[in-house]
Design an enzyme around this catalytic site. Structure first.
Site, PDB file in Angstrom:
ATOM      1  N   GLY A  82       0.826  -1.209   0.000  1.00 47.89           N
ATOM      2  CA  GLY A  82       0.000   0.000   0.000  1.00 47.89           C
ATOM      3  C   GLY A  82       0.854   1.250   0.000  1.00 47.89           C
TER       4      GLY A  82
ATOM      5  N   GLY B  75      -0.527   4.416   0.185  1.00 42.98           N
ATOM      6  CA  GLY B  75      -1.340   5.552   0.660  1.00 42.98           C
ATOM      7  C   GLY B  75      -0.525   6.326   1.687  1.00 42.98           C
ATOM      8  CG  PHE B  76      -2.140   9.745   3.735  1.00 42.68           C
ATOM      9  CD1 PHE B  76      -1.401  10.826   3.274  1.00 42.68           C
ATOM     10  CD2 PHE B  76      -3.502   9.744   3.508  1.00 42.68           C
ATOM     11  CE1 PHE B  76      -2.002  11.881   2.610  1.00 42.68           C
ATOM     12  CE2 PHE B  76      -4.122  10.795   2.843  1.00 42.68           C
ATOM     13  CZ  PHE B  76      -3.369  11.862   2.398  1.00 42.68           C
TER      14      PHE B  76
ATOM     15  CD  GLU C 284     -15.078  17.193   2.953  1.00 44.12           C
ATOM     16  OE1 GLU C 284     -14.289  17.684   3.758  1.00 44.12           O
ATOM     17  OE2 GLU C 284     -14.886  16.084   2.429  1.00 44.12           O
TER      18      GLU C 284
ATOM     19  CG  ASP D 197      -8.010   4.523   6.978  1.00 44.30           C
ATOM     20  OD1 ASP D 197      -7.514   5.317   7.799  1.00 44.30           O
ATOM     21  OD2 ASP D 197      -8.746   4.884   6.028  1.00 44.30           O
TER      22      ASP D 197
ATOM     23  CB  ALA E 242      -4.957  11.917   6.326  1.00 43.97           C
TER      24      ALA E 242
HETATM   25  C1  FAD Z   1     -13.416  10.690   0.283  1.00 47.57           C
HETATM   26  C2  FAD Z   1     -12.528  10.682   1.510  1.00 47.57           C
HETATM   27  C3  FAD Z   1     -12.359  11.843   2.253  1.00 47.57           C
HETATM   28  C4  FAD Z   1     -11.532  11.855   3.376  1.00 47.57           C
HETATM   29  N1  FAD Z   1     -11.370  13.018   4.074  1.00 47.57           N
HETATM   30  C5  FAD Z   1     -10.511  13.049   5.114  1.00 47.57           C
HETATM   31  C6  FAD Z   1     -10.239  14.258   5.798  1.00 47.57           C
HETATM   32  O1  FAD Z   1     -10.804  15.309   5.481  1.00 47.57           O
HETATM   33  N2  FAD Z   1      -9.329  14.245   6.819  1.00 47.57           N
HETATM   34  C7  FAD Z   1      -8.695  13.080   7.180  1.00 47.57           C
HETATM   35  O2  FAD Z   1      -7.856  13.116   8.088  1.00 47.57           O
HETATM   36  N3  FAD Z   1      -8.942  11.919   6.565  1.00 47.57           N
HETATM   37  C8  FAD Z   1      -9.820  11.872   5.543  1.00 47.57           C
HETATM   38  N4  FAD Z   1     -10.057  10.700   4.895  1.00 47.57           N
HETATM   39  C9  FAD Z   1      -9.436   9.470   5.398  1.00 47.57           C
HETATM   40  C10 FAD Z   1      -7.992   9.338   4.933  1.00 47.57           C
HETATM   41  O3  FAD Z   1      -7.901   9.570   3.561  1.00 47.57           O
HETATM   42  C11 FAD Z   1      -7.540   7.945   5.312  1.00 47.57           C
HETATM   43  O4  FAD Z   1      -7.553   7.857   6.709  1.00 47.57           O
HETATM   44  C12 FAD Z   1      -6.139   7.652   4.789  1.00 47.57           C
HETATM   45  O5  FAD Z   1      -6.088   7.744   3.399  1.00 47.57           O
HETATM   46  C13 FAD Z   1      -5.714   6.267   5.238  1.00 47.57           C
HETATM   47  O6  FAD Z   1      -4.423   6.018   4.763  1.00 47.57           O
HETATM   48  P1  FAD Z   1      -3.947   4.517   4.511  1.00 47.57           P
HETATM   49  O7  FAD Z   1      -2.559   4.617   4.003  1.00 47.57           O
HETATM   50  O8  FAD Z   1      -4.244   3.693   5.693  1.00 47.57           O
HETATM   51  O9  FAD Z   1      -4.918   3.990   3.377  1.00 47.57           O
HETATM   52  P2  FAD Z   1      -5.135   4.562   1.870  1.00 47.57           P
HETATM   53  O10 FAD Z   1      -4.785   5.998   1.780  1.00 47.57           O
HETATM   54  O11 FAD Z   1      -6.499   4.114   1.538  1.00 47.57           O
HETATM   55  O12 FAD Z   1      -4.057   3.754   1.058  1.00 47.57           O
HETATM   56  C14 FAD Z   1      -4.139   2.366   0.894  1.00 47.57           C
HETATM   57  C15 FAD Z   1      -3.354   1.998  -0.329  1.00 47.57           C
HETATM   58  O13 FAD Z   1      -3.265   0.590  -0.392  1.00 47.57           O
HETATM   59  C16 FAD Z   1      -3.509   0.159  -1.711  1.00 47.57           C
HETATM   60  N5  FAD Z   1      -4.009  -1.213  -1.628  1.00 47.57           N
HETATM   61  C17 FAD Z   1      -5.187  -1.636  -1.096  1.00 47.57           C
HETATM   62  N6  FAD Z   1      -5.254  -2.960  -1.165  1.00 47.57           N
HETATM   63  C18 FAD Z   1      -4.112  -3.386  -1.748  1.00 47.57           C
HETATM   64  C19 FAD Z   1      -3.606  -4.657  -2.097  1.00 47.57           C
HETATM   65  N7  FAD Z   1      -4.279  -5.788  -1.852  1.00 47.57           N
HETATM   66  N8  FAD Z   1      -2.404  -4.723  -2.717  1.00 47.57           N
HETATM   67  C20 FAD Z   1      -1.693  -3.587  -2.992  1.00 47.57           C
HETATM   68  N9  FAD Z   1      -2.135  -2.368  -2.676  1.00 47.57           N
HETATM   69  C21 FAD Z   1      -3.326  -2.270  -2.050  1.00 47.57           C
HETATM   70  C22 FAD Z   1      -4.488   1.161  -2.264  1.00 47.57           C
HETATM   71  O14 FAD Z   1      -4.456   1.203  -3.680  1.00 47.57           O
HETATM   72  C23 FAD Z   1      -3.992   2.455  -1.620  1.00 47.57           C
HETATM   73  O15 FAD Z   1      -3.057   3.110  -2.422  1.00 47.57           O
HETATM   74  C24 FAD Z   1     -10.887  10.658   3.770  1.00 47.57           C
HETATM   75  C25 FAD Z   1     -11.054   9.490   3.027  1.00 47.57           C
HETATM   76  C26 FAD Z   1     -11.868   9.500   1.902  1.00 47.57           C
HETATM   77  C27 FAD Z   1     -12.058   8.238   1.105  1.00 47.57           C
END
Ligand code: FAD
Length: 446
Positions: free
Chosen positions: A14, A16-17, A178, A316, A327
């Site tokens: 992953g 993401g953040f 939003e 998450d 995030a």
């Molecule tokens: C529409 C929306 C609005 C939001 N607004 C806010 C806000 O205003 N403030 C705030 O703090 N938070 C907000 N959030 C929440 C925030 O974006 C998340 O908490 C944050 O992105 C989580 O980060 P993460 O790295 O855990 O997951 P993600 O950012 O979801 O990243 C996960 C990554 O893993 C990858 N992945 C998933 N499964 C697999 C797999 N099997 N193999 C390889 N790669 C995989 C995905 O492609 C992705 O790139 C919002 C979320 C959304 C959807």
């Protein structure tokens, strides 16, 4: 015996953040880091609604992962979806987009796969009520919103026209709020005087929320302010409601008294509920880790899996102390996990201190010049909330070019209400083989 020639192999699932911050924390570590993601970009999810509503372009909220990490010479990015983990053999299995399989050996594994949309057991709703988690989702929603106005313009039946001009949002969290605010602004400002047969400002925006407040996580005072701003914008808020059915023509909703009502609407958007992606269940099965109802994986205070000190879960998809899906939580857990791996590679004997989340607050944008921000005892709303929102997002957007571009786009929207990113694609329709009944094909001259 320690192998001092081969660097430690760290696999991060992953980008993401959480994954990005883990990789950054490993930048100067003697480690070969592999970031595997099923998408080629790092996505700034909190601004997806701005891409969906035409304020920002996809390039302003998403950047190629390998570009973001290009200066991290020990990091390699792979486009593949992780499907399984074998903790005995210490390998991650992944599928390339063409179906080909990859085996990724690791010494340390950091899982950062985020969460996906949940329909609370009603996956059949997804076809008519898309969620917004990915760039494709946002572009699909952009198409639905702007296409709905086009469809209303040519609809001859007034009821059908009304249905196209009705937008229903399920979920009164930040994303639902939003999007609701954005659609009302598009209807009232952006599209002003562009249509001839319909008055775009008449568009109805309905917001359905199961609890008794929108933005409940912001506390009663800010929630009330947000609701008032939304109502002033013309959003119709339906609290204490449960959606029981969605189809191409609208949605059916049950209220607190058990009464069902059908709301005709061609555009229904789903922003309620999340669940873990399938690879989380595969990991839990392989390691015996526990998952909560949404599939989050329970971790030790140092983010490792019980009995598996080489596997860390972040962001998450991590279940720890009921931390919210924000995030900031993802960034802090990702950075913590990356640092912990680095310290262990450097041979530090001391166990890392348990992870401690530093709450920097949260923000939600409602409309031009209006946002709510909650950071500890500081509660901001209206214009000051919006300025704080602006600052926070400028600081956290990835890359200088994205920041500069976003600032320019926000200035344009704020000053004029117009949006530059309204383009959407339409799939070509095959021409009908038979001319419509009653019409002859045009004569050809010979
Ligand atoms: C529409 C929306 C609005 C939001 N607004 C806010 C806000 O205003 N403030 C705030 O703090 N938070 C907000 N959030 C929440 C925030 O974006 C998340 O908490 C944050 O992105 C989580 O980060 P993460 O790295 O855990 O997951 P993600 O950012 O979801 O990243 C996960 C990554 O893993 C990858 N992945 C998933 N499964 C697999 C797999 N099997 N193999 C390889 N790669 C995989 C995905 O492609 C992705 O790139 C919002 C979320 C959304 C959807």
């Amino acid at each position: 015996m320690e192998d001092h020639v081969t660097p430690r192999r760290v696999v991060i699932i992953g980008g993401g953040f959480a994954g990005l911050f883990a990789a950054r924390a490993l930048r100067h570590a003697p480690a070969a880091v592999t970031v595997v993601d099923r998408r080629p970009h790092h996505l700034f999810q909190p601004l997806l609604y701005q891409c969906a509503s035409g304020i920002l372009s996809e390039g302003q909220i998403a950047q190629p992962l390998r570009t973001v990490l290009r200066r991290h010479h020990n990091v390699n990015c792979l486009l593949a979806e992780a499907t399984d983990v074998d903790p005995g053999a210490k390998t991650v299995r992944a599928r390339r987009p063409d179906g080909g399989l990859l085996e990724l050996p690791y010494d340390d594994l950091i899982v950062a796969v985020g969460m996906r949309q949940s329909y609370f057991g009603h996956d059949e709703f997804a076809a008519h009520a898309p969620g917004m988690k990915t760039l494709d989702d946002a572009l699909g929603i952009r198409r639905r919103i702007y296409q709905a106005f086009e469809m209303a313009e040519t609809a001859t039946d007034p009821r059908e026209r009304r249905r196209w001009l009705t937008f229903a949002l399920v979920g009164g969290g930040p994303t639902g709020v939003e999007l609701a605010g954005q659609i009302r602004e598009i209807a009232g400002h952006t599209l002003d005087r562009e249509f001839r047969a319909v008055d775009s400002a008449e568009a109805r925006v309905l917001l359905f929320e199961g609890s008794e407040a929108v933005l409940g996580a912001f506390g009663p005072r800010l929630a009330e302010r947000a609701a008032r701003t939304l109502r002033d914008l013309g959003v119709e808020i339906h609290l204490g409601t449960t959606v029981t059915g969605v189809d191409a023509n609208g949605l059916t909703v049950k209220d607190g008294n058990g009464a069902s009502t059908h709301f005709p609407a061609h555009t229904v958007l789903w922003t309620a509920g999340v669940e873990a992606p399938p690879v989380a269940a595969a990991l839990a099965r392989a390691t015996g880790a526990e998952q909560d109802r949404a599939g989050r994986i329970a971790v030790e205070p140092d983010l490792t899996l019980p009995g598996h000190p080489d596997i860390r879960v972040t962001g998450d998809v991590m279940g720890l102390d009921r931390l919210p899906g924000l995030a900031e939580v993802a960034m802090q857990t990702g950075a913590y996990a990356g640092r912990a791996v680095r310290h262990s590679i450097e041979g530090r004997k001391k166990r890392p201190k348990p992870f401690k989340y530093v709450d920097l607050g949260s923000a939600a944008y409602i409309c031009r010049g209006r946002a709510v921000v909650k950071a500890g005892p500081v509660h901001l709303s209206g214009r000051t909330g919006w300025l704080a929102w602006l600052l926070i997002h400028l600081v956290f957007l990835t890359g200088f070019r994205s920041r500069f571009g976003a600032l320019l786009s926000w200035a344009v929207v704020f000053a004029s209400g117009s949006r530059r990113e309204r383009a959407f694609t339409m799939p070509d329709r095959e021409p009908s083989p038979d001319p419509p009944a009653g019409r002859k094909p045009p004569a050809t001259s010979s």
